[in-house]
Design a protein around this motif. Sequence first.
Motif, PDB file in Angstrom:
ATOM      1  N   LEU A   4       0.835  -1.208   0.000  1.00 58.61           N
ATOM      2  CA  LEU A   4       0.000   0.000   0.000  1.00 58.61           C
ATOM      3  C   LEU A   4       0.867   1.254   0.000  1.00 58.61           C
ATOM      4  O   LEU A   4       0.551   2.233  -0.678  1.00 58.61           O
ATOM      5  CB  LEU A   4      -0.945  -0.005   1.200  1.00 58.61           C
ATOM      6  N   ALA A   5       1.976   1.225   0.729  1.00 53.64           N
ATOM      7  CA  ALA A   5       2.884   2.380   0.752  1.00 53.64           C
ATOM      8  C   ALA A   5       3.475   2.623  -0.641  1.00 53.64           C
ATOM      9  O   ALA A   5       3.565   3.765  -1.096  1.00 53.64           O
ATOM     10  CB  ALA A   5       3.992   2.155   1.776  1.00 53.64           C
ATOM     11  N   ILE A   6       3.867   1.550  -1.318  1.00 52.36           N
ATOM     12  CA  ILE A   6       4.394   1.669  -2.684  1.00 52.36           C
ATOM     13  C   ILE A   6       3.307   2.218  -3.602  1.00 52.36           C
ATOM     14  O   ILE A   6       3.550   3.109  -4.424  1.00 52.36           O
ATOM     15  CB  ILE A   6       4.911   0.310  -3.196  1.00 52.36           C
ATOM     16  N   TRP A   7       2.113   1.684  -3.464  1.00 47.59           N
ATOM     17  CA  TRP A   7       0.982   2.128  -4.283  1.00 47.59           C
ATOM     18  C   TRP A   7       0.774   3.636  -4.113  1.00 47.59           C
ATOM     19  O   TRP A   7       0.578   4.358  -5.089  1.00 47.59           O
ATOM     20  CB  TRP A   7      -0.279   1.357  -3.880  1.00 47.59           C
ATOM     21  N   LYS A   8       0.841   4.109  -2.867  1.00 48.12           N
ATOM     22  CA  LYS A   8       0.631   5.537  -2.601  1.00 48.12           C
ATOM     23  C   LYS A   8       1.716   6.397  -3.248  1.00 48.12           C
ATOM     24  O   LYS A   8       1.429   7.467  -3.787  1.00 48.12           O
ATOM     25  CB  LYS A   8       0.578   5.800  -1.091  1.00 48.12           C
ATOM     26  N   VAL A   9       2.974   5.927  -3.204  1.00 48.14           N
ATOM     27  CA  VAL A   9       4.063   6.679  -3.836  1.00 48.14           C
ATOM     28  C   VAL A   9       3.854   6.737  -5.346  1.00 48.14           C
ATOM     29  O   VAL A   9       4.025   7.787  -5.974  1.00 48.14           O
ATOM     30  CB  VAL A   9       5.445   6.053  -3.495  1.00 48.14           C
ATOM     31  N   LEU A  10       3.457   5.612  -5.941  1.00 52.02           N
ATOM     32  CA  LEU A  10       3.217   5.587  -7.389  1.00 52.02           C
ATOM     33  C   LEU A  10       2.054   6.498  -7.763  1.00 52.02           C
ATOM     34  O   LEU A  10       2.103   7.194  -8.780  1.00 52.02           O
ATOM     35  CB  LEU A  10       2.972   4.156  -7.874  1.00 52.02           C
ATOM     36  N   GLU A  11       1.037   6.526  -6.926  1.00 52.16           N
ATOM     37  CA  GLU A  11      -0.100   7.419  -7.178  1.00 52.16           C
ATOM     38  C   GLU A  11       0.354   8.881  -7.117  1.00 52.16           C
ATOM     39  O   GLU A  11      -0.042   9.694  -7.948  1.00 52.16           O
ATOM     40  CB  GLU A  11      -1.200   7.153  -6.151  1.00 52.16           C
TER      41      GLU A  11
END
Length: 170
Positions: A4-11
Amino acid sequence: MGYLAIWKVLEEMITDFRKKGVAVPTNIIDDLKYARTLINILKADPSRLETAQKIEECLNNVESYLISEGQQFGDKYVGEWITKLEEASRRIDEDECVSRFVPGLPREQRWVRIKPSEEIPLEALKTLAEDLNLSHEVQSDGYLLVYGEDKLVKEFVKKMATKYGSKAGK
């Protein structure tokens, strides 16, 4: 891994691209959306290894595209995003650790989680739950999970609030 943290950075990176006027292809956006859906599925059923593999595949596709396209803004720009992604991959998100789904409880049962304190001691909460014929268990994070029939759980919350004047967390 902090999916989820990676997803947020990509977003965030996609948002930054849009601010800079760079169009992001729909297949990249779709991969990011699909990864988010799979993260939620993984939270509900962590035993499915293929779900984690699909999440990694989607996130890697998005990351590869964004890093590649980010080169047009310079090495420093890309380096900053890579650092954020590395930090995110080492993080374990609270959302990944705590689920609102409680495994093992039948669907028709309701539940409430309460954090015992000096004002509301654990033993008093257990006694109140037992008096109402509710099941309970102490969870690894220190909260007391109380569950049973909907009307009994509501009665538990009312009595607890009346007796202790505190709020219960669900």
